[in-house]
Structures are given as C-alpha cells and as structure tokens.
Design an enzyme around this catalytic site. Structure first.
Site, short mmCIF file in Angstrom:
data_model
loop_
_atom_site.label_atom_id
_atom_site.label_comp_id
_atom_site.label_asym_id
_atom_site.label_seq_id
_atom_site.Cartn_x
_atom_site.Cartn_y
_atom_site.Cartn_z
N SER A 130 -6.13 28.55 23.44
CA SER A 130 -5.59 29.46 24.47
C SER A 130 -4.47 28.75 25.23
CB SER A 130 -6.74 29.93 25.37
OG SER A 130 -6.34 31.02 26.16
N HIS A 172 -4.24 34.53 21.60
CA HIS A 172 -4.85 35.87 21.79
C HIS A 172 -3.87 36.91 21.23
CE1 HIS A 172 -7.91 34.25 24.62
NE2 HIS A 172 -6.94 33.54 25.12
N GLU A 199 -7.18 35.51 18.24
CA GLU A 199 -8.42 34.96 18.81
C GLU A 199 -9.37 34.53 17.69
OE1 GLU A 199 -10.01 37.91 21.46
OE2 GLU A 199 -8.44 37.55 22.95
#
Lengths: 293, 293
Positions: A130, A172, A199
């Site tokens: 992330s 993501h 993800e």
C-alpha cells in the site's frame, strides 16, 4: 543467494486468513524463517495496530526473529542504533499508512540509507505494501484523485525511496479504480512508466533477472513513452487527450525473465519465459541493479 | 447535407436539466428543428416513461414533429406502416433499456431495415444511447461483468444492428468501471476495436469524414490488434494476460477528420485536425460508408 537483493511490491490488503501466499513469499525471498525480519511502520499513525497482525502471521509462518521499527520524527529516523537494525535485516516490510508521512519522516535519513544498504549489502528482500509500495519508487505517487477521466494535476508526485526509478507505483489499483489517476500522471510525465498493483497482489522483482506476479489479482503496466498528448497545453483540472498509451495486464502467475537471464534467477528460478518485446524495456527498467544509472 | 448520414453514439445518462448539448446536437445533425424525429423505445420495458422526458426536451428545443415508435413483438416490428415511419425520419434516437430486448424484438425485421434505409437514403442521423448505443455495432456487447480484472467469458456478445462493424461499443463506461469488461472482449476478439463511451458523452460519426467527442466525459479506444494474449489457452472465468493493447483517451472536444477529408465535412465542418497515425485506422473503420465492406 542473488547478490542484488529483491523487491516485493504489494498492492495492499494482502489476504492473510485463507491464504498467506504473499507473506509466505516475503519470508522465502528473505531467505526463510530463520532469517531476521523487520516491519517498518513509519507510514502509519497507529503503528502497533498496524504491526500486530503481521507479527501474528510471521509467527505462524515459523519466523522467530521479527520486530517492528517505528519512527515519528526525523531525529528518530537518524538514530544510528535503529538504522543498524534495518541495515542488518534480511527482509524488511514497509507497511501501509500514508506514504507522505513515511517520506516526511524517513526520507534522506540514516534509516533511508539503511534500507538501501540492506538491499545492496545483505541482498535483503525489501517489501512494501500500500503506502509502502508507492514509496518504493523514486517519483512517488503521493495523493490525488481522478474519478472518471484522466485530469491534469490529479496525480500529485513526491520524492520516494528510489528502489525503482522512472516508474510511478499505484496500489489498490483496480479496487479503487485508479487507472485514471495513473493515466493523469503519465500524461504529464510520459517518461515515467505507470505500474498499478491490485489488492492482495504483489510484483516480485529480482534485480537484473526478471519479475513475477503473485496473489489474487493482477498488475497493470502503462507505457506512455510513445504517446502524444495535449497535457502541456491545457489548464490544471482539464482533461487531456491521450493517444498511443500501451496497456499491459499481467495476471497472477505471469512472470518473465529478461532475454538471456533464464539461468541466472535465484529467487525466480521457476520463471523461465523471456519477456516479450513490448514489455522488455519496462521489465529491464524495473529490475535495474542500479536504478538511477 | 452529407449524403452518408451520421451516427451519434451516446454513453447514456445524457444531462438534460442544465445542459442539453447532446440532444441539441441530435437535432442539428438531423437537419434542425423543422425535421421529423422519431424515438425508438423497443429496448425499454417502460416505453412511455422512457420517452416522456425526451419529448419534453425536443419540444423545448423547438422540434415540432417528434413521435415514439415502440414494438413489443417481432410481428409489430415487421409492420410495414411502422417501418415506413422510421424510414422517413430525419433523426432516430434509439433509447436505453436492454440491448438484448431491442435486438430480440427488431433484429432482422422490417424496422431494422428501415433504420438502415433512413441512414442511407435520407441521410438521417441515427442516434443511440446506453442500450441503444451498444446495439449500433454489428457485434453487440450484450451483457457481462468483470469487476477488477479482465476475465475470459466476462463479455457476452450478440448480434447488433451493424451501423459500425469490427467495433464493440460499451456505454456508462467510466462511471460503471467497464474497462475490464471491454478488455475481456478484446482479449478474445482482437480483431474488434473496443469503444467505451462515458455517461453524458457522445461520439459523433460523420461517415467517410471523421469524428467528434461531445458532452461531459470522454471516449476510450482500445485497440488489441497488435496484442499478444493467452486468452485462447485458459478456461472461462480465468484471467488472461494482455500484452500490447493500445489505449487512447479522447476527451470532450476532441475531433479528427481522416487524412484529406478536412474540406469534406458537412456536419463536422468545424473539425479540421487530421487524425494522428495511431488512431487513423480506428477512425477510418468507425466512419466507413459501407461498414461491412
């Protein structure tokens, strides 16, 4: 052990209840459960909550030595003892949070240098998920939003850690519908490749050798080097025209070595196919031993 | 008046409260408010509710002759008098609803032939929005869903009206995040171009001449002719690898004529730029006078 270390660029939200394949790969890439692993949580405002599930899983995977390193000030990030812990790790995972917080805190500090040292000297595996993934690039996608169309100014860049160069990493990616944000960056920076990671998906990079996509989703490459655009001529907030962007989608299981590198892989020894021409330069750039060269 | 008629391919949800630019263009392309306009509502299960706001706006735009044509059976769609009304229209707008309902109802009937006749003989403007837009292609994107990744089998094709060929049209494109669905179709049909049209956005096609994007959003071209993919080798539901898809994004205001056609435009007389090489064949195909040739 490959003398160049490797990268594990994770798109966030890696599944850990039913499958642990991405974190298992992190352990494998670091050299196995006997190795010394460190979580770097400086991107997070809640480092303990962020770290706890990772420590649980690493224990489940048989890793005995795993600890967190956290910093909240640049002074801490310049602490020699803390930096030493990073420099002596075999695997470092930079957790999620906010990539701007991470870089404001550690960019250019002893801890930043220690990350590079671990990769170079100890052949460590450097992982980021992330926010931690975005920060691995030299030009870091810091923030921004482009809902339905590419938009000039929608992708804000900052200075990242620089483990890969000439690439902007978004995470993501499919779940948050970020293709228009990444195209917005490409429109204004056609010399940067766009790398979008879904993800629960990761890109393994073995330097000098090749790449592999693992996990549940896929990885998107955007290559605007041959594109024509009016982005330079329009105002911020306006929508650019983009003609000639190359789009590549690599699902989980895709993996390629650079031409002639088939026998050289250590961590990607099972990857044998040579990269097809349209993505060779992209992969060559991602796997550079000296990314700034 | 251009002797080849023109197409107005609308991505659905055209704004009508604050701006009426897309429906105004429909009226203009049909030859102005004095002309005879028809709404074809056969895609809809609630034709009156579907038609009412269009009739309101057409009245507001000064159009006096506008009527609805609706069919619920193939027998009705073979009715000579009904077909005659279509064949004598200057502008026909195929409304939204379900493109499968539309084609099951009118495909291959007298009414279908009358649509083609109006375009060819009367140089009418044929418009389609949402379901009506998808149905304008020869290979119609009928249904399907691919949430985050391209997926084999996710895009289901049916037989459409064939006003454009070698193209698959998707609508509500960015708003419903349909790029993965369209890529799924391209993966299995690399000889079909992918055309994604955003909501409140339309592509004007003047046959033999050029195109223009109008409205609030943009139009996405996907060109997989040079792509390599493993789609043929994987099972339905699996994710294909796609290498070398060309992606082009044309925002509202973009417009291009084919090389040498600058002076030939009637409806797109204000569009003067020649199409750049990467999208010339795409536009040449969209603007074909005889799409099946």
């Amino acid at each position: 052990m490959n003398e160049d270390g490797c990268l594990l660029i994770i798109g966030g939200d890696e599944e850990t209840r039913h499958r642990k394949d991405i974190l298992q790969r992190f352990v494998d890439l670091a050299g196995g459960p006997e190795r010394n692993l460190v979580l770097l949580t400086s991107a997070s405002a809640e480092p303990e909550e962020m770290a706890a599930p990772y420590h649980d899983i690493l224990s489940q995977l048989g890793v005995r030595r795993h600890a967190s390193v956290h910093t909240t000030t640049r002074e801490e990030a310049n602490d020699a003892a803390l930096a030493e812990r990073i420099a002596h790790a075999d695997g470092i995972l930079i957790t999620g949070g906010d990539q701007k917080r991470l870089m404001a805190n550690i960019g250019g500090t002893a801890l930043d240098r220690a990350l590079h040292e671990a990769l170079k000297r100890r052949c460590a595996c450097l992982a980021g998920t992330s926010a931690g993934a975005s920060a691995m690039a030299g030009h870091m996608l810091a923030s921004g939003f482009a809902e339905f169309e590419p938009e000039k100014g929608a992708g804000v860049l900052g200075a990242g850690l620089g483990f890969v160069q000439h690439v902007v990493i978004d995470q993501h990616f499919s779940q948050r519908h970020r293709i228009n944000r990444l195209l917005s960056v490409i429109a204004q920076n056609p010399y940067l490749y766009g790398l979008g990671i879904d993800e629960d998906t990761a890109l393994v990079v073995e330097r000098g050798v090749g790449i592999e996509v693992i996990g549940a989703g896929g990885v998107t490459f955007l290559d605007g080097r041959g594109m024509t655009t009016n982005a330079a001529d329009i105002d911020n907030g306006e929508r650019p025209e983009l003609i000639g962007v190359q789009l590549h989608v690599l699902p989980s299981g895709s993996g390629y070595v650079l031409p002639g590198q088939g026998g050289q892989a250590v961590r990607l020894a099972h990857v044998t196919r040579e990269a097809p021409a349209p993505i060779q330069e992209f992969i060559s750039n991602l796997t550079k031993r000296n990314p700034l060269s």
